[in-house]
Design a protein around this motif. Structure first.
Motif, PDB file in Angstrom:
ATOM      1  N   LEU A 276     -38.711   0.376  42.706  1.00  0.00           N
ATOM      2  CA  LEU A 276     -38.718  -1.031  42.290  1.00  0.00           C
ATOM      3  C   LEU A 276     -39.583  -1.203  41.059  1.00  0.00           C
ATOM      4  O   LEU A 276     -40.535  -0.430  40.830  1.00  0.00           O
ATOM      5  CB  LEU A 276     -39.253  -1.916  43.423  1.00  0.00           C
ATOM      6  CG  LEU A 276     -38.540  -1.844  44.774  1.00  0.00           C
ATOM      7  CD1 LEU A 276     -39.194  -2.812  45.757  1.00  0.00           C
ATOM      8  CD2 LEU A 276     -37.060  -2.154  44.625  1.00  0.00           C
ATOM      9  N   GLY A 298     -47.437  -9.595  51.921  1.00  0.00           N
ATOM     10  CA  GLY A 298     -47.054  -9.100  50.606  1.00  0.00           C
ATOM     11  C   GLY A 298     -48.264  -8.885  49.736  1.00  0.00           C
ATOM     12  O   GLY A 298     -49.400  -8.785  50.217  1.00  0.00           O
ATOM     13  N   CYS A 331     -35.137 -14.740  48.214  1.00  0.00           N
ATOM     14  CA  CYS A 331     -35.020 -13.394  48.754  1.00  0.00           C
ATOM     15  C   CYS A 331     -33.736 -12.757  48.234  1.00  0.00           C
ATOM     16  O   CYS A 331     -32.691 -13.406  48.185  1.00  0.00           O
ATOM     17  CB  CYS A 331     -35.000 -13.398  50.283  1.00  0.00           C
ATOM     18  SG  CYS A 331     -36.601 -13.805  51.014  1.00  0.00           S
ATOM     19  N   THR A 340     -36.249  -7.952  48.966  1.00  0.00           N
ATOM     20  CA  THR A 340     -37.524  -8.386  48.379  1.00  0.00           C
ATOM     21  C   THR A 340     -37.534  -9.907  48.318  1.00  0.00           C
ATOM     22  O   THR A 340     -36.484 -10.541  48.175  1.00  0.00           O
ATOM     23  CB  THR A 340     -37.709  -7.809  46.961  1.00  0.00           C
ATOM     24  OG1 THR A 340     -36.595  -8.198  46.140  1.00  0.00           O
ATOM     25  CG2 THR A 340     -37.801  -6.289  46.995  1.00  0.00           C
ATOM     26  N   TYR A 342     -39.850 -13.597  46.916  1.00  0.00           N
ATOM     27  CA  TYR A 342     -40.713 -14.085  45.847  1.00  0.00           C
ATOM     28  C   TYR A 342     -41.095 -15.528  46.186  1.00  0.00           C
ATOM     29  O   TYR A 342     -40.226 -16.396  46.292  1.00  0.00           O
ATOM     30  CB  TYR A 342     -39.983 -14.024  44.509  1.00  0.00           C
ATOM     31  CG  TYR A 342     -39.286 -12.690  44.261  1.00  0.00           C
ATOM     32  CD1 TYR A 342     -39.841 -11.743  43.416  1.00  0.00           C
ATOM     33  CD2 TYR A 342     -38.079 -12.388  44.905  1.00  0.00           C
ATOM     34  CE1 TYR A 342     -39.207 -10.523  43.193  1.00  0.00           C
ATOM     35  CE2 TYR A 342     -37.443 -11.168  44.684  1.00  0.00           C
ATOM     36  CZ  TYR A 342     -38.008 -10.234  43.836  1.00  0.00           C
ATOM     37  OH  TYR A 342     -37.384  -9.028  43.633  1.00  0.00           O
ATOM     38  N   PHE A 378     -45.402 -11.549  46.422  1.00  0.00           N
ATOM     39  CA  PHE A 378     -44.245 -10.650  46.397  1.00  0.00           C
ATOM     40  C   PHE A 378     -44.192  -9.843  47.692  1.00  0.00           C
ATOM     41  O   PHE A 378     -45.216  -9.252  48.105  1.00  0.00           O
ATOM     42  CB  PHE A 378     -44.347  -9.714  45.190  1.00  0.00           C
ATOM     43  CG  PHE A 378     -43.272  -8.659  45.130  1.00  0.00           C
ATOM     44  CD1 PHE A 378     -41.937  -9.017  44.987  1.00  0.00           C
ATOM     45  CD2 PHE A 378     -43.593  -7.311  45.223  1.00  0.00           C
ATOM     46  CE1 PHE A 378     -40.946  -8.047  44.925  1.00  0.00           C
ATOM     47  CE2 PHE A 378     -42.606  -6.337  45.167  1.00  0.00           C
ATOM     48  CZ  PHE A 378     -41.284  -6.704  45.015  1.00  0.00           C
ATOM     49  N   GLU A 379     -43.024  -9.826  48.333  1.00  0.00           N
ATOM     50  CA  GLU A 379     -42.866  -9.125  49.605  1.00  0.00           C
ATOM     51  C   GLU A 379     -41.743  -8.095  49.513  1.00  0.00           C
ATOM     52  O   GLU A 379     -40.751  -8.302  48.796  1.00  0.00           O
ATOM     53  CB  GLU A 379     -42.520 -10.107  50.733  1.00  0.00           C
ATOM     54  CG  GLU A 379     -43.591 -11.126  51.017  1.00  0.00           C
ATOM     55  CD  GLU A 379     -43.183 -12.100  52.115  1.00  0.00           C
ATOM     56  OE1 GLU A 379     -44.062 -12.825  52.619  1.00  0.00           O
ATOM     57  OE2 GLU A 379     -41.974 -12.143  52.474  1.00  0.00           O
ATOM     58  N   VAL A 380     -41.897  -7.035  50.298  1.00  0.00           N
ATOM     59  CA  VAL A 380     -40.825  -6.067  50.534  1.00  0.00           C
ATOM     60  C   VAL A 380     -40.569  -6.055  52.037  1.00  0.00           C
ATOM     61  O   VAL A 380     -41.509  -5.930  52.836  1.00  0.00           O
ATOM     62  CB  VAL A 380     -41.209  -4.649  50.044  1.00  0.00           C
ATOM     63  CG1 VAL A 380     -40.154  -3.637  50.487  1.00  0.00           C
ATOM     64  CG2 VAL A 380     -41.357  -4.630  48.531  1.00  0.00           C
ATOM     65  N   PRO A 389     -45.601  -3.537  49.644  1.00  0.00           N
ATOM     66  CA  PRO A 389     -44.807  -3.356  48.426  1.00  0.00           C
ATOM     67  C   PRO A 389     -45.288  -2.194  47.563  1.00  0.00           C
ATOM     68  O   PRO A 389     -44.484  -1.618  46.820  1.00  0.00           O
ATOM     69  CB  PRO A 389     -44.981  -4.681  47.695  1.00  0.00           C
ATOM     70  CG  PRO A 389     -45.314  -5.683  48.757  1.00  0.00           C
ATOM     71  CD  PRO A 389     -46.136  -4.909  49.748  1.00  0.00           C
TER      72      PRO A 389
END
Length: 393
Positions: A276, A298, A331, A340, A342, A378-380, A389
Motif C-alpha cells: 500500500l 488505525g 472504505c 482500507t 479513511y 487510516f485503517e487497514v 496499517p
C-alpha cells in the motif's frame, strides 16, 4: 500612407488576439464536486432502470408462461374440435341420409296416394255395378257403414263380394295402410332432421365460442407482452445512454483528479516497503493499538485541512458516509478480504460504488467526527477486523 500603416499596426495585433482560443480557467476542485453530484445522480438513475428492467423481465416471463398455457389449452381445443368435427361429419352424413329417405318417402307417398285413388275409383265402380244388380243384403251393409274405411273392415261386405272384388278391396286396404305408415315415417324423419340440424349448430357454436375466447385471451396476453418488451427495450436504451454518459463523466472526473493530484499541496505519493501507499504525506502522530483503555484501530497522520487523501490501493468504494465518531468516512474494498478506511474527512472525493485506482484522490483531510485537529485516521481491515496499517505500508 503613413496613417494607414499606423492603423494597420494597431489593428493587426488586436485581430490576432481575438482569433486565439478561449481557455477555461475554472476551479478543478469545484468542477470535480459538481461532476461528482452528476455521477451520483447518473448512478441512481442506472440502478432505477436496472430495477425496472428486472421487473419487466419478470413480467415478460410470466406472460410467456401464460401464453404457453393458453397455447396448450388451444391445442387441446383443436383436438376436441377435430373430434367434434368427426362427430359433426357423422351427423351431417346421417342428416344427408335422412334427407334422402325423406325425398324417397315423399315420392313413395305420392305414388301410394295415386294408387289409393285409383283403387278407390275401381271399387266405387264395382259398388255402382253391385247396386244396379239389386243385391239388397249387400246394399244394407254399405248403407250401415260409417265410411269407406269402415266398409273395408266389415266381414259381411267381404263375404258378399266376388274374389275379384276382394282383391281390389285388399289392394285398397294395403295402399291405405302403406300411406298411413309412410306419413308416420315422414313425420319421424322430419323431426330427426330438425334434431340433427340443431345438434350440429349447437356443437359448432360451442367450439367456435370457446376457441374465440381463448384466442382473444392469447392475443391480449401477446399484446401485453409486446408492450412490456417495448418498454424493456426503451428502459434498456435509456440505461445504456446514461451508462455511456456516466463512463464519460467518470473519465472526465479521473482527468480532473489527475490534475488535482498533480497540483495537490500534499506533495508526491509516498511509498513504503509494503503493497500500500501512504494516503497522505502527513506527520505520524498516533500508532495502532490500545489507547485510553480501548483499541485505536488505525494510525493518525496529521495534515493541513483540505490536504488530498489518496487511495492506498485500487479497489471499489463500498462505504462513503458520515459515520458517528469517524465523521466523514470512506472504505475501499481491494480484494475479497482486504479493505482500507479513511476517517475525519472534510469532504468526500468519490461516490459509493465507484472504482478507484491506487493514488486517486478520494477525499480531503478534515476534522469531522470525534477529532481534536485536522488529521487522517487510516485503517487497514482484513475480513472486517482492524490490522496495524504499518504492516502493509
Amino acid at each position: 500612407m503613413r496613417l494607414r500603416i499606423a492603423l494597420l499596426c494597431v489593428a493587426l495585433p488586436l485581430l490576432l488576439w481575438a482569433a486565439l482560443p478561449v481557455v477555461s480557467i475554472g476551479n478543478p476542485a469545484e468542477e470535480a464536486a459538481r461532476l461528482e453530484k452528476r455521477i451520483d445522480s447518473a448512478r441512481e438513475r442506472v440502478e432505477s432502470r436496472l430495477g425496472t428492467e428486472r421487473d419487466l423481465r419478470g413480467d415478460i416471463r410470466s406472460y410467456s408462461a401464460r401464453i404457453d398455457r393458453l397455447e396448450g389449452r388451444i391445442g387441446e381445443l383443436r383436438g376436441r374440435q377435430q373430434r367434434l368435427q368427426g362427430d359433426l361429419d357423422e351427423k351431417q352424413a346421417e342428416l344427408s341420409r335422412t334427407q334422402t329417405q325423406l325425398r324417397e318417402e315423399r315420392a313413395r307417398l305420392v305414388r301410394l296416394r295415386e294408387r289409393l285413388k285409383e283403387t278407390r275409383q275401381a271399387l266405387s265402380g264395382r259398388m255402382v255395378e253391385i247396386y244396379k244388380m239389386g243385391d239388397p243384403g249387400l246394399l244394407e251393409v254399405v248403407l250401415n257403414s260409417d265410411g269407406f274405411a269402415q266398409l273395408l273392415e266389415r266381414g259381411e261386405f267381404i263375404a258378399r263380394i266376388s274374389e275379384a272384388d276382394r282383391r281390389i278391396v285388399e289392394e285398397v286396404r294395403r295402399a291405405r295402410e302403406d300411406a298411413v305408415e309412410t306419413e308416420k315415417r315422414l313425420d319421424a324423419l322430419e323431426e330427426r332432421q330438425v334434431e340433427l340440424r340443431n345438434a350440429v349448430r349447437t356443437r359448432r357454436d360451442q367450439v367456435a365460442d370457446t376457441k374465440g375466447e381463448l384466442i382473444g385471451t392469447r392475443v391480449g396476453a401477446q399484446q401485453t407482452q409486446e408492450g412490456k418488451e417495448n418498454a424493456l427495450e426503451k428502459v434498456g436504451s435509456e440505461r445504456r445512454d446514461i451508462q455511456e454518459d456516466l463512463e464519460a463523466m467518470e473519465a472526465q472526473q479521473e482527468k480532473i483528479q489527475a490534475k488535482l493530484r498533480a497540483a495537490a499541496p500534499g506533495g508526491p505519493i509516498r511509498r513504503g516497503s509494503g503493497e500500500l501507499i501512504y494516503p497522505t504525506n502527513g506527520t505520524f502522530t498516533s500508532p495502532f493499538g490500545q489507547r485510553w483503555g480501548r483499541l485505536h484501530a488505525g494510525i493518525d497522520l496529521a495534515s493541513a485541512q483540505g490536504t488530498p487523501i489518496r487511495a492506498a490501493d485500487s479497489g471499489k468504494v463500498v462505504l462513503r458516509a458520515f459515520t458517528g465518531g469517524y465523521g466523514n468516512y470512506t472504505c475501499i474494498q481491494h480484494s475479497s478480504s482486504l479493505s482500507t478506511c479513511y476517517a475525519h474527512q472534510s469532504r468526500f472525493g468519490v461516490s459509493n460504488g465507484q472504482n478507484v485506482s491506487k493514488g486517486n484522490v478520494i477525499g480531503y483531510v478534515g476534522n469531522t467526527g470525534n477529532s481534536t485537529g485536522a488529521h487522517l485516521h487510516f485503517e487497514v481491515r482484513v475480513n472486517g477486523t482492524p490490522r496495524d496499517p504499518m504492516g502493509y505500508l
